[in-house]
Design a protein around this motif. Structure first.
Motif, PDB file in Angstrom:
ATOM      1  N   ILE A   1       0.858  -1.189   0.000  1.00 46.15           N
ATOM      2  CA  ILE A   1       0.000   0.000   0.000  1.00 46.15           C
ATOM      3  C   ILE A   1       0.893   1.237   0.000  1.00 46.15           C
ATOM      4  O   ILE A   1       1.718   1.407   0.899  1.00 46.15           O
ATOM      5  N   GLN A   2       0.736   2.057  -1.012  1.00 46.11           N
ATOM      6  CA  GLN A   2       1.575   3.249  -1.147  1.00 46.11           C
ATOM      7  C   GLN A   2       0.778   4.508  -0.819  1.00 46.11           C
ATOM      8  O   GLN A   2      -0.392   4.631  -1.186  1.00 46.11           O
ATOM      9  N   PHE A   3       1.441   5.443  -0.118  1.00 49.46           N
ATOM     10  CA  PHE A   3       0.806   6.672   0.320  1.00 49.46           C
ATOM     11  C   PHE A   3       1.566   7.881  -0.229  1.00 49.46           C
ATOM     12  O   PHE A   3       2.707   7.763  -0.686  1.00 49.46           O
ATOM     13  N   ARG A   4       0.922   9.035  -0.161  1.00 49.27           N
ATOM     14  CA  ARG A   4       1.575  10.283  -0.558  1.00 49.27           C
ATOM     15  C   ARG A   4       2.153  10.930   0.704  1.00 49.27           C
ATOM     16  O   ARG A   4       1.467  11.642   1.425  1.00 49.27           O
ATOM     17  N   ASP A   5       3.416  10.648   0.966  1.00 52.37           N
ATOM     18  CA  ASP A   5       4.083  11.175   2.162  1.00 52.37           C
ATOM     19  C   ASP A   5       4.624  12.576   1.880  1.00 52.37           C
ATOM     20  O   ASP A   5       5.833  12.808   1.917  1.00 52.37           O
ATOM     21  N   THR A   6       3.748  13.498   1.586  1.00 54.74           N
ATOM     22  CA  THR A   6       4.186  14.856   1.262  1.00 54.74           C
ATOM     23  C   THR A   6       4.022  15.798   2.450  1.00 54.74           C
ATOM     24  O   THR A   6       4.988  16.364   2.944  1.00 54.74           O
ATOM     25  N   GLU A   7       2.798  15.973   2.920  1.00 48.32           N
ATOM     26  CA  GLU A   7       2.564  16.878   4.044  1.00 48.32           C
ATOM     27  C   GLU A   7       2.809  16.200   5.388  1.00 48.32           C
ATOM     28  O   GLU A   7       3.068  16.857   6.387  1.00 48.32           O
ATOM     29  N   LYS A   8       2.713  14.886   5.438  1.00 52.69           N
ATOM     30  CA  LYS A   8       2.969  14.126   6.661  1.00 52.69           C
ATOM     31  C   LYS A   8       3.378  12.716   6.267  1.00 52.69           C
ATOM     32  O   LYS A   8       3.209  12.302   5.120  1.00 52.69           O
ATOM     33  N   LEU A   9       3.939  11.970   7.230  1.00 54.16           N
ATOM     34  CA  LEU A   9       4.343  10.593   6.968  1.00 54.16           C
ATOM     35  C   LEU A   9       3.119   9.684   7.086  1.00 54.16           C
ATOM     36  O   LEU A   9       2.946   8.963   8.070  1.00 54.16           O
ATOM     37  N   SER A  10       2.297   9.718   6.074  1.00 41.86           N
ATOM     38  CA  SER A  10       1.046   8.959   6.095  1.00 41.86           C
ATOM     39  C   SER A  10       1.294   7.456   6.171  1.00 41.86           C
ATOM     40  O   SER A  10       0.534   6.724   6.812  1.00 41.86           O
ATOM     41  N   SER A  11       2.343   6.978   5.515  1.00 42.45           N
ATOM     42  CA  SER A  11       2.642   5.547   5.542  1.00 42.45           C
ATOM     43  C   SER A  11       2.913   5.083   6.968  1.00 42.45           C
ATOM     44  O   SER A  11       2.437   4.021   7.390  1.00 42.45           O
ATOM     45  N   ARG A  12       3.672   5.873   7.725  1.00 37.43           N
ATOM     46  CA  ARG A  12       3.975   5.493   9.112  1.00 37.43           C
ATOM     47  C   ARG A  12       2.735   5.618   9.992  1.00 37.43           C
ATOM     48  O   ARG A  12       2.553   4.833  10.928  1.00 37.43           O
ATOM     49  N   ASN A  13       1.898   6.569   9.704  1.00 37.02           N
ATOM     50  CA  ASN A  13       0.669   6.729  10.468  1.00 37.02           C
ATOM     51  C   ASN A  13      -0.244   5.523  10.262  1.00 37.02           C
ATOM     52  O   ASN A  13      -0.824   4.984  11.218  1.00 37.02           O
ATOM     53  N   PHE A  14      -0.354   5.078   9.024  1.00 42.96           N
ATOM     54  CA  PHE A  14      -1.170   3.906   8.730  1.00 42.96           C
ATOM     55  C   PHE A  14      -0.582   2.659   9.386  1.00 42.96           C
ATOM     56  O   PHE A  14      -1.302   1.863   9.999  1.00 42.96           O
ATOM     57  N   LEU A  15       0.728   2.495   9.271  1.00 42.15           N
ATOM     58  CA  LEU A  15       1.384   1.333   9.873  1.00 42.15           C
ATOM     59  C   LEU A  15       1.176   1.316  11.377  1.00 42.15           C
ATOM     60  O   LEU A  15       0.850   0.270  11.959  1.00 42.15           O
ATOM     61  N   SER A  16       1.335   2.455  12.005  1.00 39.26           N
ATOM     62  CA  SER A  16       1.160   2.543  13.451  1.00 39.26           C
ATOM     63  C   SER A  16      -0.248   2.130  13.859  1.00 39.26           C
ATOM     64  O   SER A  16      -0.446   1.429  14.862  1.00 39.26           O
ATOM     65  N   GLY A  17      -1.241   2.546  13.084  1.00 37.11           N
ATOM     66  CA  GLY A  17      -2.619   2.195  13.383  1.00 37.11           C
ATOM     67  C   GLY A  17      -2.861   0.700  13.305  1.00 37.11           C
ATOM     68  O   GLY A  17      -3.608   0.131  14.113  1.00 37.11           O
ATOM     69  N   GLN A  18      -2.207   0.029  12.338  1.00 39.33           N
ATOM     70  CA  GLN A  18      -2.364  -1.414  12.200  1.00 39.33           C
ATOM     71  C   GLN A  18      -1.641  -2.178  13.308  1.00 39.33           C
ATOM     72  O   GLN A  18      -2.142  -3.181  13.822  1.00 39.33           O
ATOM     73  N   LEU A  19      -0.471  -1.696  13.686  1.00 40.80           N
ATOM     74  CA  LEU A  19       0.299  -2.368  14.727  1.00 40.80           C
ATOM     75  C   LEU A  19      -0.359  -2.244  16.099  1.00 40.80           C
ATOM     76  O   LEU A  19      -0.201  -3.126  16.949  1.00 40.80           O
ATOM     77  N   THR A  20      -1.100  -1.166  16.297  1.00 43.05           N
ATOM     78  CA  THR A  20      -1.654  -0.859  17.619  1.00 43.05           C
ATOM     79  C   THR A  20      -2.513  -1.980  18.180  1.00 43.05           C
ATOM     80  O   THR A  20      -2.413  -2.328  19.360  1.00 43.05           O
TER      81      THR A  20
END
Length: 219
Positions: A122-141
């Motif tokens: 799953i690829q994200f647009r990490d321009t204004e924020k690190l969306s990929s890490r935010n999504f990953l963190s949500g799944q790991l939680t």
């Protein structure tokens, strides 16, 4: 007052007609250009990470192992609706993906006997924020919850964020064989990998770990 203004103006005129005072010696020294400087060398396609990740995302999926067959599931591109549809609350997941600037997703699936493996990128647009890490963190939680893996997982060597989870207990339902599960999550660059393993017998941790390492190496 007019006389004062006139006097100031006269001073400017006189000053303008004079030769400028020489600058101190230090300020007059010329800065020489460095010798033997070379122009920056452009990165090759192999060295430039963006060239790889901005290309065909499907080519970054780990190849299907020998001795396995394609499953009847989706192969290749998956849009936002399709990816969100795999979750228990697809509407909520679709909204989360939008908030995290979802860009695109690709999947490959294979089976061998009673086991099935799914690999999602799953690829994200990490321009204004690190969306990929935010999504990953949500799944790991929630992975350590008893409803899911029931444990904290194990880190994948060589990665600062990837983890492998082998579920503590299989899912059971009357009339069906028990379903054992494992999952691997991690991110590199703006891409999140999400690997799922299903089998009717316990899944070795080393099996999930080996595939997770192989997939990360391709990102």
């Amino acid at each position: 007052m007019l006389g004062v203004v006139a006097g100031v103006c006269t001073g400017y005129v006189v000053q303008a007609g004079r030769e400028p005072d020489p600058l101190p010696p230090l300020a007059q020294q010329k800065v020489g250009q460095a010798k033997d400087t070379k122009a920056p060398v452009a990165l090759s396609a192999a060295e430039d990470h963006r060239v790889k990740t901005d290309g065909d995302l499907r080519k970054l999926l780990v190849p299907r192992p020998a001795g396995t067959q394609k499953s009847g599931g989706v192969q290749g591109w998956v849009d936002q609706y399709g990816y969100a549809g795999d979750y228990k609350e697809p509407g909520r997941m679709f909204a989360d993906l939008s908030d995290d600037s979802f860009r695109r997703s690709a999947v490959t699936e294979w089976k061998k006997g009673q086991s099935t493996t799914e690999v999602h990128l799953i690829q994200f647009r990490d321009t204004e924020k690190l969306s990929s890490r935010n999504f990953l963190s949500g799944q790991l939680t929630y992975m350590s919850d008893s409803e899911w893996a029931g444990n904290g997982g194990e880190p994948v060597p060589g990665s600062s964020n990837a983890r492998v989870y082998v579920f503590d207990h299989p899912r059971t339902e009357a009339g069906y064989l028990p379903l054992y599960e494992a999952r691997a999550l991690g991110a590199r660059g703006d891409i999140v990998m999400d690997l799922w393993f299903f089998d009717t017998k316990p899944i070795p941790k080393k099996t999930a770990m080996a595939l997770a390492k192989r997939q990360l190496e391709r990102l």
